[in-house]
Design a protein around this motif. Structure first.
Motif, PDB file in Angstrom:
ATOM      1  N   HIS A   1       0.877  -1.168   0.000  1.00 55.32           N
ATOM      2  CA  HIS A   1       0.000   0.000   0.000  1.00 55.32           C
ATOM      3  C   HIS A   1       0.908   1.210   0.000  1.00 55.32           C
ATOM      4  N   ASN A   2       0.561   2.199  -0.773  1.00 58.80           N
ATOM      5  CA  ASN A   2       1.351   3.434  -0.749  1.00 58.80           C
ATOM      6  C   ASN A   2       0.389   4.586  -0.998  1.00 58.80           C
ATOM      7  N   TYR A   3       0.306   5.502  -0.030  1.00 55.25           N
ATOM      8  CA  TYR A   3      -0.649   6.603  -0.101  1.00 55.25           C
ATOM      9  C   TYR A   3       0.066   7.934   0.067  1.00 55.25           C
ATOM     10  N   GLU A   4      -0.383   8.913  -0.679  1.00 56.78           N
ATOM     11  CA  GLU A   4       0.015  10.282  -0.378  1.00 56.78           C
ATOM     12  C   GLU A   4      -1.013  10.835   0.599  1.00 56.78           C
ATOM     13  N   ARG A   5      -0.540  11.403   1.703  1.00 55.28           N
ATOM     14  CA  ARG A   5      -1.452  11.976   2.694  1.00 55.28           C
ATOM     15  C   ARG A   5      -1.098  13.428   2.973  1.00 55.28           C
ATOM     16  N   GLU A   6      -2.110  14.170   3.442  1.00 55.45           N
ATOM     17  CA  GLU A   6      -1.921  15.589   3.695  1.00 55.45           C
ATOM     18  C   GLU A   6      -1.320  15.800   5.080  1.00 55.45           C
TER      19      GLU A   6
ATOM     20  N   GLY B   1      -4.282  15.093  22.096  1.00 56.26           N
ATOM     21  CA  GLY B   1      -3.868  15.675  20.818  1.00 56.26           C
ATOM     22  C   GLY B   1      -4.199  14.692  19.717  1.00 56.26           C
ATOM     23  N   ASN B   2      -4.550  15.210  18.570  1.00 53.53           N
ATOM     24  CA  ASN B   2      -4.844  14.300  17.469  1.00 53.53           C
ATOM     25  C   ASN B   2      -4.566  14.982  16.131  1.00 53.53           C
ATOM     26  N   ALA B   3      -4.504  14.194  15.097  1.00 52.92           N
ATOM     27  CA  ALA B   3      -4.344  14.729  13.742  1.00 52.92           C
ATOM     28  C   ALA B   3      -5.175  13.850  12.814  1.00 52.92           C
ATOM     29  N   LEU B   4      -5.545  14.449  11.692  1.00 53.51           N
ATOM     30  CA  LEU B   4      -6.384  13.752  10.727  1.00 53.51           C
ATOM     31  C   LEU B   4      -5.652  13.821   9.390  1.00 53.51           C
ATOM     32  N   LEU B   5      -5.273  12.671   8.878  1.00 56.68           N
ATOM     33  CA  LEU B   5      -4.506  12.643   7.632  1.00 56.68           C
ATOM     34  C   LEU B   5      -5.364  12.052   6.517  1.00 56.68           C
TER      35      LEU B   5
END
Lengths: 153, 172
Positions: free
Chosen positions: A92-97, B154-158
């Motif tokens: 699996h390979n994803y670009e994430r923000e 604390g959290n983050a959403l990716l």
């Protein structure tokens, strides 16, 4: 999507019959013919609604694997993403923000070969691979409840 | 194809699978045949009896090697186009209890404890959330926030921006 297809997608994500004629067993539950079950599943397969019918394996039971992340400079992202994807160990390979913008899962027969893949990626890119292996799994996987009518699902 | 009768011990996990199990896994990882007698067809291909294929798959379920057998829907094709990896920093001493509660939510498809990488990555709980829109995903994130309460430090959403590669488990 019609009711029967919805039921095929939602109600058979687990406990698929381990019997001589599993599609006939499913047909009985749905009150349609075996032939129709097979036709509909083939259709759902071809349209892409189903990835496959088969076994879902428990992570970490077979070989060694880890989630990994890299902070890749934007102008190199394309090239490095291609390089990472080219490894057979990467599934699996994803670009994430995020600052860590490239996320992938690597799997190998044992932890030594997994390490050597990740070290190799580090050497070839000059970037750090942050290793985030699973420590514990909290999800009781009963499949995913597809909510066909609810837009907020 | 005749494989040597050796038993290859698989590392990780307390159970092992032998070479025949391994061949069954390889033969089924792209999916079971959609035919009247899928296990018979598989057995024929592998030079085994259908009963043995079914018995071995049953045993792999019991041993926890296989989690489930069934229809694997393609969430993306079915409209679940927003997927976000939510990551949370929760107290280590409560992570099992909190992880189990988050892992039970029906919109969470994966929920794992993973190591922190301090100082830049303080998160130890990962939950993958799927929805039909980012608004739907954010609604779900609020539900997780409610479950964690004050233990959410604390959290983050990716969000996923692009799928660059996605293949199933590959054994070779």
């Amino acid at each position: 999507m019609n009711e029967i297809n919805k039921r095929l997608l939602n109600e058979f994500q687990r406990d698929f019959p381990l019997s001589a004629a599993p599609y006939a067993d499913i047909a009985t539950k749905l009150g349609i013919t075996e032939h129709e079950v097979i036709d509909r599943l083939k259709e759902l397969n071809q349209s892409g609604a189903i990835s496959r019918i088969g076994a879902v394996f428990k992570p970490k039971r077979i070989g060694a694997s880890t989630l990994a992340a890299m902070a890749v400079p934007v102008d190199q992202l394309e090239a490095i993403a291609d390089l990472v994807s080219s490894y057979e160990a990467v599934n699996h390979n994803y670009e994430r923000e995020h600052r860590l913008n490239l996320w992938f899962v690597a799997t190998a027969p044992d932890s030594e070969s997994l390490d050597s893949v990740l070290n190799d990626i580090e050497q070839n890119t000059g970037l750090t691979v942050v290793r985030l292996p699973m420590v514990e799994d909290y999800h009781i996987d009963l499949g995913f409840n597809l909510k066909f009518e609810d837009p907020l699902s | 194809m005749n494989l040597p009768a050796m038993k290859r011990q698989m590392p990780h996990g307390d159970q092992v699978i032998d070479e025949t199990d391994r061949r069954i896994i390889i033969a089924t990882q792209a999916g079971l045949p959609v035919t009247k007698r899928p296990y018979h067809d598989l057995a024929l291909q592998l030079g085994l009896e259908a009963n043995e294929v079914m018995a071995r798959m049953q045993k792999m379920i019991q041993d926890g090697v296989i989690r489930r057998i069934g229809v694997v829907p393609n969430h993306y094709a079915l409209g679940y186009t927003a997927n976000a990896m939510s990551v949370w920093d929760v107290p280590d001493e409560k992570i099992t209890e909190l992880g189990e509660r988050v892992g039970q939510l029906d919109f969470v498809s994966h929920c794992y404890q993973r190591p922190r990488h301090l100082p830049s990555w303080p998160f130890n709980l990962f939950a993958m959330v799927h929805g039909k829109s980012t608004a739907a995903v954010e609604e779900k994130i609020r539900e997780i926030e409610n479950v964690l309460g004050e233990d959410n430090r604390g959290n983050a959403l990716l969000y996923s921006k692009r799928i660059l590669k996605k293949t199933g488990l590959r054994l070779t």
